[in-house]
Design an enzyme around this catalytic site. Sequence first.
Site, mmCIF file in Angstrom:
data_model
loop_
_atom_site.group_PDB
_atom_site.id
_atom_site.type_symbol
_atom_site.label_atom_id
_atom_site.label_comp_id
_atom_site.label_asym_id
_atom_site.label_seq_id
_atom_site.Cartn_x
_atom_site.Cartn_y
_atom_site.Cartn_z
ATOM 1 N N LYS A 45 0.862 -1.184 0.000
ATOM 2 C CA LYS A 45 0.000 0.000 0.000
ATOM 3 C C LYS A 45 0.893 1.227 0.000
ATOM 4 O O LYS A 45 1.993 1.209 0.572
ATOM 5 C CB LYS A 45 -0.846 0.010 1.282
ATOM 6 C CG LYS A 45 -2.047 0.922 1.217
ATOM 7 C CD LYS A 45 -3.222 0.240 0.548
ATOM 8 C CE LYS A 45 -4.378 1.193 0.346
ATOM 9 N NZ LYS A 45 -5.514 0.547 -0.334
ATOM 10 N N GLY B 30 -24.769 2.294 -4.106
ATOM 11 C CA GLY B 30 -23.843 2.899 -5.057
ATOM 12 C C GLY B 30 -23.382 1.873 -6.075
ATOM 13 O O GLY B 30 -24.133 0.969 -6.464
ATOM 14 N N VAL C 120 -21.332 -0.685 -5.912
ATOM 15 C CA VAL C 120 -21.362 -2.089 -5.498
ATOM 16 C C VAL C 120 -22.771 -2.513 -5.073
ATOM 17 O O VAL C 120 -23.335 -3.473 -5.609
ATOM 18 C CB VAL C 120 -20.345 -2.339 -4.352
ATOM 19 C CG1 VAL C 120 -20.499 -3.736 -3.788
ATOM 20 C CG2 VAL C 120 -18.925 -2.113 -4.850
HETATM 21 P P1 NAD Z 1 -20.077 4.240 -3.871
HETATM 22 O O1 NAD Z 1 -19.592 5.564 -3.401
HETATM 23 O O2 NAD Z 1 -20.395 4.036 -5.312
HETATM 24 O O3 NAD Z 1 -21.411 3.863 -3.054
HETATM 25 C C1 NAD Z 1 -21.537 3.971 -1.670
HETATM 26 C C2 NAD Z 1 -22.982 4.314 -1.381
HETATM 27 O O4 NAD Z 1 -23.186 4.242 0.033
HETATM 28 C C3 NAD Z 1 -23.360 5.733 -1.833
HETATM 29 O O5 NAD Z 1 -24.563 5.686 -2.581
HETATM 30 C C4 NAD Z 1 -23.552 6.473 -0.491
HETATM 31 O O6 NAD Z 1 -24.519 7.501 -0.576
HETATM 32 C C5 NAD Z 1 -23.994 5.341 0.412
HETATM 33 N N1 NAD Z 1 -23.805 5.572 1.838
HETATM 34 C C6 NAD Z 1 -22.796 6.207 2.479
HETATM 35 N N2 NAD Z 1 -23.017 6.214 3.810
HETATM 36 C C7 NAD Z 1 -24.172 5.537 4.008
HETATM 37 C C8 NAD Z 1 -24.921 5.195 5.175
HETATM 38 N N3 NAD Z 1 -24.531 5.552 6.397
HETATM 39 N N4 NAD Z 1 -26.078 4.497 5.007
HETATM 40 C C9 NAD Z 1 -26.510 4.148 3.775
HETATM 41 N N5 NAD Z 1 -25.836 4.455 2.652
HETATM 42 C C10 NAD Z 1 -24.685 5.133 2.767
HETATM 43 O O7 NAD Z 1 -19.012 3.186 -3.336
HETATM 44 P P2 NAD Z 1 -18.835 1.666 -3.805
HETATM 45 O O8 NAD Z 1 -17.755 1.590 -4.824
HETATM 46 O O9 NAD Z 1 -20.179 1.088 -4.089
HETATM 47 O O10 NAD Z 1 -18.237 1.005 -2.485
HETATM 48 C C11 NAD Z 1 -19.071 0.632 -1.396
HETATM 49 C C12 NAD Z 1 -18.241 -0.084 -0.337
HETATM 50 O O11 NAD Z 1 -17.617 -1.230 -0.902
HETATM 51 C C13 NAD Z 1 -17.097 0.740 0.262
HETATM 52 O O12 NAD Z 1 -16.930 0.370 1.615
HETATM 53 C C14 NAD Z 1 -15.892 0.298 -0.536
HETATM 54 O O13 NAD Z 1 -14.687 0.474 0.186
HETATM 55 C C15 NAD Z 1 -16.204 -1.172 -0.693
HETATM 56 N N6 NAD Z 1 -15.532 -1.810 -1.826
HETATM 57 C C16 NAD Z 1 -15.740 -1.352 -3.093
HETATM 58 C C17 NAD Z 1 -15.121 -1.984 -4.160
HETATM 59 C C18 NAD Z 1 -15.351 -1.539 -5.584
HETATM 60 O O14 NAD Z 1 -14.955 -2.279 -6.492
HETATM 61 N N7 NAD Z 1 -15.975 -0.408 -5.837
HETATM 62 C C19 NAD Z 1 -14.264 -3.094 -3.932
HETATM 63 C C20 NAD Z 1 -14.089 -3.557 -2.623
HETATM 64 C C21 NAD Z 1 -14.737 -2.895 -1.588
#
Ligand code: NAD
Length: 355
Positions: free
Chosen positions: A81, A185, A187
Site C-alpha cells: 500500500k 452505489g 457495489v
Molecule cells: P459508492 O460511493 O459508489 O457507493 C456507496 C454508497 O453508500 C453511496 O450511494 C452512499 O450515498 C452510500 N452511503 C454512504 N453512507 C451511508 C450510510 N450511512 N447508510 C446508507 N448508505 C450510505 O461506493 P462503492 O464503490 O459502491 O463502495 C461501497 C463499499 O464497498 C465501500 O466500503 C468500498 O470500500 C467497498 N468496496 C468497493 C469496491 C469496488 O470495487 N468499488 C471493492 C471492494 C470494496
Amino acid sequence: MTAFWAEPDFDAHESVTLVHDRASGLTAIIAVHSTHLGPAAGGTRFWHYADPAGAMRDCLRLSRGMSYKNAMAGLPMGGGKAVILADSARTKTPAMLAAFGDAVEALGGRYVTAEDVGICEADMVAVSKRTAHVSGLPVEGDGSAGGDPGPFTAYGIYLGIKAAVAHQLGKDSVAGVHVALQGTGSVGGGVARLLARDGARLTLADINAERASALAAELGGVAVAADAIMATPCDVFSPNALGAILDDAGIAMLDCAIVAGGANNQLAQAQHGAALAARGILYAPDYVINAGGIISVATEYLARAQGRSGDVAEVNALVAQIPGRLAAIWAESASSGLTADAVADRMAQKLIGRG
Ligand code: NAD
C-alpha cells in the site's frame, strides 16, 4: 513518532520506504508487507493526516490487509500500500505524481500501485508515464479486463450471498429471500440488480434517499431510511457503504441470519466477529467476499505484463471461486470453533507463508 517497527500494526513488513521529493513537495510512504506470492499489490491513498504517525499506521495496516485479500482471492500477488501525505489544501500536482511514479519504479516491480481514496484514474495514467507497475488504467476495448472494478465486486458479492443462503438457510436459490442492502452505489446497486433478477425480496437504503428510492422503484423493492436498514427484519443484511458498522450497537440491532456485503473493514474490532457468531449470524469475511474488484484489477495488470489484454471471462472465472472459498471458511469455522473472520485470517497467513 514511535519507530514504525514498534507500531502495533507492524507485522514483519518486508520493506517500508519513505519518499520525499524536495522539488515537487511529494511526501509518501510505500509499505510492502509480503511478496511471498508475487509483487505486492495495493492502491495509493492521497489523504491529509493531522499526524504523520496516522499515515504510517494506515500504510502498515492496509498493506497487511492487501496481503490477506490478494492471497484469499487466489492471486499470484503479495500485499502493499502507498500513502501520499497531502497538505491541508490537498494540493496534488503533475510533478508530485511524476515523482511518485519514479518512487514506484525504483522498487523495480516489488510494488504495484492502483487507485485508492483521493486518487482517480487520470492520476494513475499520470503515474503510468513513469512506471509500468500500475493497474486500474482505462480499459482498452470491449470485453477486455480492467475499467471500473465495481461490477466485478458486485458479482462476487452476489455469488457469496447465494453461497451463504445455501449454507445457512439450506436454499439453492435466492428467490423470495429477503435481502436488506445498506448503500446502493456502484457495489450495492450492482448486487441489488443481480439479486432482483433471481427474484429476491429487496429492502434498500442509502443516505442519498433518492438513489435508494429510484432503485427500489426500478427493481420492485422497498426503500427505507438509512438509519432503519440495520434493524430491518430480513434473511441477509448486506453492508455496501461504510466500514466499522458491526460494533456492539450495530450487532445488537441486527435481525438477520446472514451478514454478507462488500464494505471494507465491517467489523469495528476483532471481537465483533465473535459477537456475530454468538448471535448465530453467519458472517462472510469482507475481504474474501469483496475481492471481485481486486481480481479484475490484478488480471488487467498481469495480462499487460505478459503483453496481452486480459478478458472479462478470465476475471469472471476467478470471481466464481469466491463462493467455494467462503464455504471452506464456514466449514473450517464449524469444525474448529473459530469465528469465520479468524479462520479467513489464518488461511491467508498460511498462504503467505506465515502460518
Ligand atoms: P459508492 O460511493 O459508489 O457507493 C456507496 C454508497 O453508500 C453511496 O450511494 C452512499 O450515498 C452510500 N452511503 C454512504 N453512507 C451511508 C450510510 N450511512 N447508510 C446508507 N448508505 C450510505 O461506493 P462503492 O464503490 O459502491 O463502495 C461501497 C463499499 O464497498 C465501500 O466500503 C468500498 O470500500 C467497498 N468496496 C468497493 C469496491 C469496488 O470495487 N468499488 C471493492 C471492494 C470494496
